[in-house]
Design a protein around this motif. Structure first.
Motif, PDB file in Angstrom:
ATOM      1  N   TRP A  35      41.525  52.307  47.533  1.00  0.00           N
ATOM      2  CA  TRP A  35      41.167  50.893  47.342  1.00  0.00           C
ATOM      3  C   TRP A  35      41.831  50.384  46.067  1.00  0.00           C
ATOM      4  N   ASN A  36      41.860  49.058  45.942  1.00  0.00           N
ATOM      5  CA  ASN A  36      42.260  48.397  44.701  1.00  0.00           C
ATOM      6  C   ASN A  36      41.030  47.686  44.138  1.00  0.00           C
ATOM      7  N   ALA A  37      40.448  48.264  43.086  1.00  0.00           N
ATOM      8  CA  ALA A  37      39.280  47.650  42.455  1.00  0.00           C
ATOM      9  C   ALA A  37      39.685  46.335  41.804  1.00  0.00           C
ATOM     10  N   LYS A  38      38.842  45.332  41.926  1.00  0.00           N
ATOM     11  CA  LYS A  38      39.189  44.026  41.385  1.00  0.00           C
ATOM     12  C   LYS A  38      39.002  43.971  39.866  1.00  0.00           C
ATOM     13  N   TRP A  39      39.718  43.062  39.258  1.00  0.00           N
ATOM     14  CA  TRP A  39      39.635  42.772  37.820  1.00  0.00           C
ATOM     15  C   TRP A  39      38.395  41.900  37.627  1.00  0.00           C
ATOM     16  N   ASP A  79      27.034  47.555  40.860  1.00  0.00           N
ATOM     17  CA  ASP A  79      25.732  47.135  41.367  1.00  0.00           C
ATOM     18  C   ASP A  79      25.074  46.168  40.391  1.00  0.00           C
ATOM     19  N   GLN A  80      25.290  46.378  39.084  1.00  0.00           N
ATOM     20  CA  GLN A  80      24.756  45.443  38.091  1.00  0.00           C
ATOM     21  C   GLN A  80      25.501  44.114  38.124  1.00  0.00           C
ATOM     22  N   VAL A  81      26.813  44.160  38.375  1.00  0.00           N
ATOM     23  CA  VAL A  81      27.573  42.924  38.523  1.00  0.00           C
ATOM     24  C   VAL A  81      27.010  42.092  39.671  1.00  0.00           C
ATOM     25  N   ALA A  82      26.714  42.756  40.779  1.00  0.00           N
ATOM     26  CA  ALA A  82      26.157  42.045  41.926  1.00  0.00           C
ATOM     27  C   ALA A  82      24.825  41.388  41.576  1.00  0.00           C
ATOM     28  N   GLU A  83      24.013  42.072  40.783  1.00  0.00           N
ATOM     29  CA  GLU A  83      22.732  41.492  40.367  1.00  0.00           C
ATOM     30  C   GLU A  83      22.947  40.353  39.379  1.00  0.00           C
ATOM     31  N   LEU A  84      23.853  40.521  38.437  1.00  0.00           N
ATOM     32  CA  LEU A  84      24.092  39.485  37.433  1.00  0.00           C
ATOM     33  C   LEU A  84      24.685  38.225  38.050  1.00  0.00           C
ATOM     34  N   SER A  85      25.336  38.349  39.183  1.00  0.00           N
ATOM     35  CA  SER A  85      25.892  37.168  39.842  1.00  0.00           C
ATOM     36  C   SER A  85      24.794  36.208  40.300  1.00  0.00           C
ATOM     37  N   LYS A  86      23.565  36.710  40.343  1.00  0.00           N
ATOM     38  CA  LYS A  86      22.427  35.881  40.782  1.00  0.00           C
ATOM     39  C   LYS A  86      21.682  35.247  39.617  1.00  0.00           C
ATOM     40  N   VAL A  87      22.105  35.523  38.392  1.00  0.00           N
ATOM     41  CA  VAL A  87      21.368  35.072  37.213  1.00  0.00           C
ATOM     42  C   VAL A  87      21.859  33.701  36.764  1.00  0.00           C
ATOM     43  N   ASP A  88      20.901  32.803  36.532  1.00  0.00           N
ATOM     44  CA  ASP A  88      21.221  31.461  36.060  1.00  0.00           C
ATOM     45  C   ASP A  88      21.948  31.540  34.723  1.00  0.00           C
ATOM     46  N   GLY A  89      23.066  30.831  34.622  1.00  0.00           N
ATOM     47  CA  GLY A  89      23.804  30.805  33.372  1.00  0.00           C
ATOM     48  C   GLY A  89      24.912  31.828  33.276  1.00  0.00           C
ATOM     49  N   LEU A  90      25.074  32.676  34.294  1.00  0.00           N
ATOM     50  CA  LEU A  90      26.135  33.674  34.302  1.00  0.00           C
ATOM     51  C   LEU A  90      27.036  33.471  35.517  1.00  0.00           C
ATOM     52  N   SER A  91      28.279  33.863  35.367  1.00  0.00           N
ATOM     53  CA  SER A  91      29.245  33.794  36.457  1.00  0.00           C
ATOM     54  C   SER A  91      30.031  35.096  36.528  1.00  0.00           C
ATOM     55  N   VAL A  92      30.456  35.438  37.727  1.00  0.00           N
ATOM     56  CA  VAL A  92      31.311  36.607  37.922  1.00  0.00           C
ATOM     57  C   VAL A  92      32.735  36.125  38.178  1.00  0.00           C
ATOM     58  N   VAL A  93      33.660  36.637  37.388  1.00  0.00           N
ATOM     59  CA  VAL A  93      35.080  36.394  37.603  1.00  0.00           C
ATOM     60  C   VAL A  93      35.664  37.661  38.209  1.00  0.00           C
ATOM     61  N   SER A  94      36.215  37.563  39.396  1.00  0.00           N
ATOM     62  CA  SER A  94      36.709  38.748  40.097  1.00  0.00           C
ATOM     63  C   SER A  94      38.039  38.419  40.763  1.00  0.00           C
ATOM     64  N   GLU A  95      39.110  39.010  40.232  1.00  0.00           N
ATOM     65  CA  GLU A  95      40.467  38.727  40.690  1.00  0.00           C
ATOM     66  C   GLU A  95      41.083  39.958  41.341  1.00  0.00           C
ATOM     67  N   ALA A  96      41.926  39.724  42.316  1.00  0.00           N
ATOM     68  CA  ALA A  96      42.661  40.831  42.938  1.00  0.00           C
ATOM     69  C   ALA A  96      43.447  41.601  41.883  1.00  0.00           C
ATOM     70  N   SER A  97      43.552  42.904  42.075  1.00  0.00           N
ATOM     71  CA  SER A  97      44.155  43.776  41.073  1.00  0.00           C
ATOM     72  C   SER A  97      45.094  44.783  41.739  1.00  0.00           C
TER      73      SER A  97
END
Length: 537
Positions: free
Chosen positions: A506-510, A280-298
């Protein structure tokens, strides 16, 4: 929400946080960018755990795996494909410490020729003696978990021979494509025999205690500083064989147990990369200027284990009925916030030999589930679902499972257990139902299936045993032709769907959150973050 793939960036204005400066100073120092001895910029990261062990052949935390993989080099290295700034390891390999590696026609004999002039961090020569000592250590050391890997590729105590200072011969009982995957993994990295013998004791002939906290590195980094309570500082190894592969001036891993503080420090610029954040914090941080989310299949699999030795779970129709009642898409959307892929079998969709037909088995069908229970003569029962107390994700999933199985008349009590007790109970194999996860290093389908469903496998906690499956898996390990592996794997996958001893969820992403200007995130086939490829503008 939809699952994010690759590198996603949503720009918004960050909220000002008055506490950030204090937390940043206490956790990470000044946060100023500095350069290492090689003139390249250093990075500060924080992962999901502290670093407790430096030895890649001993049990350790996830953050320790990232660290230990930076202190050894293997004879070969995966080749990586880069997409949107993220590098992902594939199934082909190139030379690392080896100048060349060659198999006999039958695949049973491997000849390794080392590069000329290799040295460890202290300047001592790295020779064939070190390679053989390292491989034997992984098989014979009492505290080495790696000994379970050797039989999968037909290796024994007699497999390793020093031919000359630069040449090693490895003989296996059978040829297998899994061999290269194994040899590229960090547990097969090269240790200093000299350091091992200097720190060995009669009770510890392989220097396990010393290597837990020290290293004479063959890898891209050395240990610059280490405090078990705060951080480890990794500095570039000046004697590493390929200096161009080290893209930064060093990496400090800060141990920040509170994920909210980790997220705060990331927002404030005190961290360059953060992993292990609540989604849930990752989802919020994806909206923050200057930050990026890297999410790869795992290939990391979350699964529901059931005790197949206890009624009614000893009836495959009951196990299959449970699987048909579960809300797979809800797990992804509501529990994982989109940072996962729904179940598609023990062999995930990203693994070679994955059977495309298997995904259809993991859909919700209450009518079919009720019919299977009726056929089994089961009208309803009570059971307990256990999970690790530390896992907020499993706690959320347990509630959804409880609700779903209620539709079948199954009364589920959810029971969080302290992590140590959970581990003890799974090893004792006395839990009725439990949530757990597993990752087969090397992304090999037969390794994955054997680990979770093979008879007497150390990580098969369900009491399941099936001689037909065991035979297929052994045949798969020993098959070299891809068409044979595909056919054997498809048959094994079909059997596992029919038997359903372990129910994939499920397969949680990296997933990592990074600051702008940071690049080179690299995932190998053990799904570890490879630090030497990280760089910072």
């Amino acid at each position: 929400m939809k699952a994010q793939s690759r590198r996603s960036r949503l720009m918004a204005t960050a909220t000002a946080l008055t506490l950030a400066g204090t937390l940043a100073l206490s956790a990470c120092g000044t946060g100023e960018t500095s350069s290492g001895s090689n003139g390249k910029k250093t990075l500060v990261i924080s992962l999901d755990s502290a670093v407790d062990v430096m030895d890649p052949q001993q049990w350790r935390t996830p953050a320790s795996m990232v660290t230990s993989g930076s202190l050894v080099e293997q004879i070969i290295e995966q080749n990586y494909t880069e997409t949107d700034g993220v590098r992902v390891g594939g199934t082909d390999f190139s030379e690392a410490l080896a100048e060349k590696w060659e198999y006999s026609e039958d695949g049973k004999t491997l000849t390794i020729t080392l590069r000329d002039g290799l040295t460890f961090a202290d300047g001592s020569p790295l020779t064939a003696d070190d390679v053989v000592w390292s491989y034997q250590r992984g098989l014979e050391m009492a505290t080495a978990y790696t000994k379970v890997l050797y039989p999968m590729v037909g290796l024994t105590k007699e497999s390793f021979t020093v031919v000359d200072p630069r040449t090693v011969q490895v003989k296996s009982e059978f040829g297998t494509p899994l061999m290269d995957k194994m040899l590229a993994m960090q547990p097969f990295g090269v240790f200093s025999k000299k350091a091992g013998e200097e720190h060995a004791t009669s009770d510890d002939p392989w220097a396990g205690a010393w290597f837990r906290e020290h290293s004479n590195s063959s890898g891209p980094y050395t240990i610059g500083a280490y405090d078990k309570t705060t951080s480890v500082q990794l500095t570039p190894n000046p004697n590493y064989y390929d200096q161009d592969r080290i893209a930064n001036g060093g990496v400090t891993i800060q141990f920040i147990s509170d994920p909210s503080q980790r997220a705060l420090l990331l927002r404030n610029g005190e961290l360059d990369v953060a992993g292990g954040l609540p989604l849930d914090q990752v989802a919020e941080l994806s909206k923050v200027d200057g930050l990026s989310v890297v999410s790869e299949a795992s290939n990391r699999l979350e699964y529901l284990g059931v005790n197949t030795a206890k009624a009614p779970f000893n009836d495959k129709r009951v196990r299959r009925a449970i699987s048909l009642a579960l809300p797979y898409e809800t797990f992804v959307d509501e529990v994982l916030y989109g940072y996962a892929d729904p179940a598609s079998g023990l062999v995930s969709a990203n693994m070679e030999t994955h059977s495309p037909d298997s995904a259809a088995a993991f859909t919700t069908n209450l009518d079919e589930a009720r019919q299977l229970l009726s056929d089994a003569g089961v009208s309803g029962f009570k059971t307990t679902l256990s999970y690790k107390q530390s896992s907020a994700v499993e706690a959320r999933a347990a509630v959804y499972i409880q609700s779903a199985l209620k539709e079948l008349g199954i009364d589920v009590q959810v029971k969080p257990l302290p992590d140590a007790e959970f581990t003890q109970r799974t090893i004792a194999r006395d839990l009725e139902m439990y949530l757990n996860n597993f990752l087969a290093w090397g992304a090999d389908p037969f390794y994955q299936m054997a680990s979770l469903a093979g008879s007497n496998a150390g990580t098969n906690f369900t009491n399941y045993s099936n001689a037909e499956l065991d035979g297929l898996l052994q045949e798969g390990f020993r098959s070299v032709k891809q068409e044979d592996r595909d056919a054997i794997s498809a048959e094994a996958q079909a059997l596992l769907i029919d038997e359903m001893p372990t129910i994939p969820l499920w397969n949680a992403k990296w997933t990592y959150v990074v600051r702008d200007g940071v690049s080179g995130l690299t995932k190998d086939n053990t799904e570890q973050l490879r630090l030497q490829y990280l760089s910072k503008k």
